[in-house]
Design a protein around this motif. Structure first.
Motif, PDB file in Angstrom:
ATOM      1  N   ASP A 197       0.833  -1.202   0.000  1.00 38.02           N
ATOM      2  CA  ASP A 197       0.000   0.000   0.000  1.00 38.02           C
ATOM      3  C   ASP A 197       0.869   1.254   0.000  1.00 38.02           C
ATOM      4  N   ASP A 198       2.156   1.105   0.311  1.00 38.88           N
ATOM      5  CA  ASP A 198       3.060   2.249   0.327  1.00 38.88           C
ATOM      6  C   ASP A 198       3.301   2.749  -1.093  1.00 38.88           C
ATOM      7  N   PRO A 199       3.581   4.032  -1.244  1.00 36.78           N
ATOM      8  CA  PRO A 199       3.823   4.607  -2.575  1.00 36.78           C
ATOM      9  C   PRO A 199       4.913   3.853  -3.342  1.00 36.78           C
ATOM     10  N   GLY A 200       4.649   3.685  -4.634  1.00 40.97           N
ATOM     11  CA  GLY A 200       5.619   3.054  -5.522  1.00 40.97           C
ATOM     12  C   GLY A 200       5.445   1.559  -5.715  1.00 40.97           C
ATOM     13  N   TRP A 201       4.668   0.916  -4.851  1.00 37.92           N
ATOM     14  CA  TRP A 201       4.501  -0.538  -4.938  1.00 37.92           C
ATOM     15  C   TRP A 201       3.273  -0.947  -5.733  1.00 37.92           C
ATOM     16  N   ARG A 202       2.330  -0.037  -5.901  1.00 36.06           N
ATOM     17  CA  ARG A 202       1.116  -0.369  -6.637  1.00 36.06           C
ATOM     18  C   ARG A 202       0.656   0.843  -7.425  1.00 36.06           C
ATOM     19  N   GLU A 203      -0.177   0.558  -8.431  1.00 40.17           N
ATOM     20  CA  GLU A 203      -0.721   1.628  -9.255  1.00 40.17           C
ATOM     21  C   GLU A 203      -2.178   1.312  -9.545  1.00 40.17           C
ATOM     22  N   TYR A 204      -2.957   2.374  -9.678  1.00 41.72           N
ATOM     23  CA  TYR A 204      -4.392   2.229  -9.899  1.00 41.72           C
ATOM     24  C   TYR A 204      -4.688   2.280 -11.387  1.00 41.72           C
ATOM     25  N   ARG A 205      -5.505   1.356 -11.835  1.00 41.85           N
ATOM     26  CA  ARG A 205      -5.934   1.322 -13.232  1.00 41.85           C
ATOM     27  C   ARG A 205      -7.451   1.414 -13.277  1.00 41.85           C
ATOM     28  N   ASP A 206      -7.943   2.472 -13.917  1.00 46.65           N
ATOM     29  CA  ASP A 206      -9.381   2.612 -14.111  1.00 46.65           C
ATOM     30  C   ASP A 206      -9.860   1.573 -15.109  1.00 46.65           C
ATOM     31  N   TYR A 207     -11.050   1.036 -14.872  1.00 40.04           N
ATOM     32  CA  TYR A 207     -11.680   0.172 -15.857  1.00 40.04           C
ATOM     33  C   TYR A 207     -12.180   1.042 -17.005  1.00 40.04           C
ATOM     34  N   VAL A 208     -12.051   0.546 -18.215  1.00 39.56           N
ATOM     35  CA  VAL A 208     -12.523   1.291 -19.376  1.00 39.56           C
ATOM     36  C   VAL A 208     -14.023   1.527 -19.264  1.00 39.56           C
ATOM     37  N   GLN A 209     -14.743   0.482 -18.901  1.00 42.28           N
ATOM     38  CA  GLN A 209     -16.184   0.606 -18.684  1.00 42.28           C
ATOM     39  C   GLN A 209     -16.487   0.149 -17.263  1.00 42.28           C
ATOM     40  N   TRP A 266      -0.009  -4.483  -8.356  1.00 40.24           N
ATOM     41  CA  TRP A 266       1.376  -4.347  -7.932  1.00 40.24           C
ATOM     42  C   TRP A 266       2.209  -3.911  -9.128  1.00 40.24           C
ATOM     43  N   VAL A 267       3.226  -3.105  -8.883  1.00 35.25           N
ATOM     44  CA  VAL A 267       4.188  -2.732  -9.921  1.00 35.25           C
ATOM     45  C   VAL A 267       5.111  -3.938 -10.087  1.00 35.25           C
ATOM     46  N   GLU A 268       4.900  -4.679 -11.144  1.00 32.79           N
ATOM     47  CA  GLU A 268       5.543  -5.991 -11.303  1.00 32.79           C
ATOM     48  C   GLU A 268       7.064  -5.915 -11.361  1.00 32.79           C
ATOM     49  N   GLU A 269       7.614  -4.906 -12.016  1.00 28.80           N
ATOM     50  CA  GLU A 269       9.078  -4.791 -12.104  1.00 28.80           C
ATOM     51  C   GLU A 269       9.682  -4.585 -10.720  1.00 28.80           C
ATOM     52  N   ARG A 270       9.035  -3.757  -9.922  1.00 27.35           N
ATOM     53  CA  ARG A 270       9.548  -3.479  -8.576  1.00 27.35           C
ATOM     54  C   ARG A 270       9.438  -4.729  -7.689  1.00 27.35           C
ATOM     55  N   MET A 271       8.322  -5.459  -7.816  1.00 27.65           N
ATOM     56  CA  MET A 271       8.145  -6.675  -7.026  1.00 27.65           C
ATOM     57  C   MET A 271       9.174  -7.730  -7.435  1.00 27.65           C
ATOM     58  N   THR A 272       9.421  -7.858  -8.725  1.00 32.11           N
ATOM     59  CA  THR A 272      10.421  -8.819  -9.206  1.00 32.11           C
ATOM     60  C   THR A 272      11.791  -8.493  -8.636  1.00 32.11           C
ATOM     61  N   THR A 273      12.173  -7.221  -8.660  1.00 30.60           N
ATOM     62  CA  THR A 273      13.459  -6.801  -8.104  1.00 30.60           C
ATOM     63  C   THR A 273      13.535  -7.127  -6.622  1.00 30.60           C
ATOM     64  N   LEU A 274      12.460  -6.855  -5.890  1.00 33.77           N
ATOM     65  CA  LEU A 274      12.425  -7.167  -4.459  1.00 33.77           C
ATOM     66  C   LEU A 274      12.625  -8.659  -4.223  1.00 33.77           C
ATOM     67  N   LEU A 275      11.892  -9.465  -4.948  1.00 34.80           N
ATOM     68  CA  LEU A 275      11.951 -10.911  -4.724  1.00 34.80           C
ATOM     69  C   LEU A 275      13.257 -11.529  -5.209  1.00 34.80           C
ATOM     70  N   ASP A 276      13.958 -10.840  -6.087  1.00 33.77           N
ATOM     71  CA  ASP A 276      15.281 -11.306  -6.518  1.00 33.77           C
ATOM     72  C   ASP A 276      16.358 -10.973  -5.496  1.00 33.77           C
ATOM     73  N   SER A 277      16.064 -10.042  -4.572  1.00 34.59           N
ATOM     74  CA  SER A 277      17.035  -9.652  -3.554  1.00 34.59           C
ATOM     75  C   SER A 277      16.907 -10.578  -2.345  1.00 34.59           C
TER      76      SER A 277
END
Length: 162
Positions: A27-39, A51-62
């Motif tokens: 829930d902390d800034p930078g870890w997730r992003e909001y996507r509006d539904y088109v409809q 979740w910001v997948e690139e950031r999560m991947t980097t975290l889990l690789d550490s």
């Protein structure tokens, strides 16, 4: 660790952090992003947090040798389930959740009628999906100390994936 809003994920994570564990609250800034539904079908279902997948991947690789606890609830979290030793659902009855969010001081979410309706909708529709995919479920309506002790025990287990 996952669960709908108000189940105590952030409180458990804060206590684990105080005890020296590596923790990430998505829930902390930078870890997730909001996507509006088109409809959007209605006011409760306007979009979703991912979740910001690139950031999560980097975290889990550490790895610094300490147990890592990640808390959150997003549509794409299951993308990473194979990278976790355990997926723990914190569950709590609706009345306890609503009481927590109404009187909580660390998070403003859940104060409005719309947000409370969203929480109840998630409890009815999202929690069953989380339950079906978790490895453990903990009753988080009990004292935080017991929840944290169980989380540490799960993290210490050699065979947590079912």
């Amino acid at each position: 660790m996952t669960g709908v809003s108000g189940t105590g994920k952030s409180s458990a994570l804060a206590e684990l952090g105080r005890r020296g564990y590596r923790v990430v609250d998505t829930d902390d800034p930078g870890w997730r992003e909001y996507r509006d539904y088109v409809q959007s079908s209605d006011e409760l279902h306007r979009g979703e947090w991912l979740w910001v997948e690139e950031r999560m991947t980097t975290l889990l690789d550490s790895d610094d040798g300490r147990s890592l606890f990640v808390a959150g609830c997003s549509t794409n979290q299951s993308t990473f389930y194979d990278r976790f030793n355990a997926v723990v659902l914190l569950s709590t009855p609706a009345d306890v959740i609503l009481e927590r969010v109404a009187h909580g001081t660390t998070n403003e979410y859940g104060k409005s009628p719309l947000e409370r309706a969203m929480i109840l909708d998630d409890l009815a529709n999202v929690e069953p999906l989380l339950r079906a995919s978790c490895t453990h479920e903990l009753d988080a309506s009990r004292p935080l100390e017991g929840v944290v002790a169980d989380l540490i025990a799960i993290a210490s287990s050699d065979t947590t994936r079912r």
